[in-house]
Design an enzyme around this catalytic site. Sequence first.
Site, PDB file in Angstrom:
ATOM      1  N   THR A  71       0.992  -1.184   0.217  1.00  0.00           N
ATOM      2  CA  THR A  71       0.135  -0.100   0.051  1.00  0.00           C
ATOM      3  C   THR A  71       1.257   1.920  -0.043  1.00  0.00           C
ATOM      4  O   THR A  71       0.242   2.011  -0.782  1.00  0.00           O
ATOM      5  CB  THR A  71      -0.741  -0.305   1.497  1.00  0.00           C
ATOM      6  OG1 THR A  71      -1.640  -1.481   1.657  1.00  0.00           O
ATOM      7  CG2 THR A  71      -1.923   0.945   1.328  1.00  0.00           C
ATOM      8  N   SER A 127       1.891  -8.130   0.287  1.00  0.00           N
ATOM      9  CA  SER A 127       2.956  -8.766   0.841  1.00  0.00           C
ATOM     10  C   SER A 127       1.947 -10.300   0.913  1.00  0.00           C
ATOM     11  O   SER A 127       2.697 -11.046   1.442  1.00  0.00           O
ATOM     12  CB  SER A 127       3.511  -7.871   1.624  1.00  0.00           C
ATOM     13  OG  SER A 127       2.281  -8.463   2.307  1.00  0.00           O
ATOM     14  N   THR A 147       3.683  -8.712  15.898  1.00  0.00           N
ATOM     15  CA  THR A 147       2.847  -9.533  14.496  1.00  0.00           C
ATOM     16  C   THR A 147       2.439  -8.864  14.076  1.00  0.00           C
ATOM     17  O   THR A 147       2.172  -6.856  14.611  1.00  0.00           O
ATOM     18  CB  THR A 147       2.404 -10.289  15.872  1.00  0.00           C
ATOM     19  OG1 THR A 147       3.392 -11.325  16.551  1.00  0.00           O
ATOM     20  CG2 THR A 147       0.887 -11.097  15.518  1.00  0.00           C
ATOM     21  N   CYS A 161      -1.047 -17.451  22.578  1.00  0.00           N
ATOM     22  CA  CYS A 161      -1.603 -16.796  22.827  1.00  0.00           C
ATOM     23  C   CYS A 161      -0.753 -15.957  22.104  1.00  0.00           C
ATOM     24  O   CYS A 161       0.873 -15.878  22.067  1.00  0.00           O
ATOM     25  CB  CYS A 161      -1.122 -16.432  24.843  1.00  0.00           C
ATOM     26  SG  CYS A 161      -2.096 -17.952  25.527  1.00  0.00           S
TER      27      CYS A 161
HETATM   28  N1  ASP Z   1      -2.141  -6.016   1.345  1.00  0.00           N
HETATM   29  C1  ASP Z   1      -0.804  -5.331   1.403  1.00  0.00           C
HETATM   30  C2  ASP Z   1      -0.350  -5.824   1.084  1.00  0.00           C
HETATM   31  O1  ASP Z   1       0.324  -6.238   2.085  1.00  0.00           O
HETATM   32  C3  ASP Z   1      -1.930  -4.196   2.530  1.00  0.00           C
HETATM   33  C4  ASP Z   1      -0.327  -3.456   2.996  1.00  0.00           C
HETATM   34  O2  ASP Z   1       0.648  -3.150   2.037  1.00  0.00           O
HETATM   35  O3  ASP Z   1      -0.171  -2.991   4.570  1.00  0.00           O
HETATM   36  O4  ASP Z   1       0.611  -5.283   0.259  1.00  0.00           O
END
Ligand code: ASP
Length: 343
Positions: free
Chosen positions: A15, A60, A167, A281
């Site tokens: 993004t 990603s 995470t 967890c």
């Molecule tokens: N779907 C996008 C990615 O992981 C979300 C992002 O860029 O934060 O490539």
Amino acid sequence: MSKKPNILLVYTGGTIGMIKDYKTNALKAFDFNQILEKIPELQQLNCFIESISFEILIDSSNMNTQYYRDIVDIIQNNYNDFDGFVILTGSDTMSYTSSAISFMIENLQKPIIFTGSQLPIGDLRTDAKENLITSIEIACARKEDQPIISEVCLYFEYKLYRANRTTKINAEQFQAFASMNYPALAESGVHLSFSEHYIHKSSKEKKELIIRKKLITDVLILKLFPGITKKVVNNILNIEGLKGVVLETYGSGNAPDESWFLDLLKEAISKDIRIINVTQCSGGNVIQGHYETSVTLKQIGVISGKDITTESAIAKLMYLLSENLSLKEFTDYFEKSLRGEIS
Ligand code: ASP
């Protein structure tokens, strides 16, 4: 500081690198070669910036171990010419990728900062600019002419974390990441304040950079749930060529103590499949033997992941499997910290 630092931005996709075409209203990938033109604020930073983009930009979700190698190749080929690296990826798998890169590079003496954003850089309310600008500032930060950071980190929404402790916890909020078992290494407010006590200190003497590109991908993550059946576990553990399993157990590393379950694990271990016990967890530690339901796991050779994240465990498993270690050696390496991933 004797000279302006050289920073290499590596854009893989995600993004952050999108920009709105105001004519069509659609988001499109941004040409990172024009980054200084498009984000003039970067020129106020006291550093030289160059950028490299993946030829094909990826969401990603399409990340894989070949792309891990491509990122490592870029860092390796440019290591001597740059003082720090900022890697832009999508946030969805950023914790997996940055954890893996931390294991693939040994004796790192320069900062590698992963970042991205929840909104594209061209969006009015974007979080991308702050994430990018501060990541570059962190990559430039020096004390007594040494980089303050010499490990793989992830910066998002005012916090710098050790990457292999992170995470993704939120798909919407700007605060998308957490590091439940290790404190933030820096916080950005009016000042950029580093918690030096928690930051890895690299040795003063120059050590040769060691790069490991071999990763074994015959691995899987098995998350337990009440009601999981013998048939399911049996089929999973008998996948042809399987070499390693991250077993997501309950609480402090507890699992069913029914004999069918323990026998299947025992059989897998006897076939040299490495099984790592990691808790479901989001925070805390696996302590095998703390409850009766985990005593046998330890006895049959299940390896404790202690307080490692699942993302880091799968990366460490891929890396250590490539080293041809005996169960004892493998266990010793897995259960100790190699890059600060375990407390
Ligand atoms: N779907 C996008 C990615 O992981 C979300 C992002 O860029 O934060 O490539």
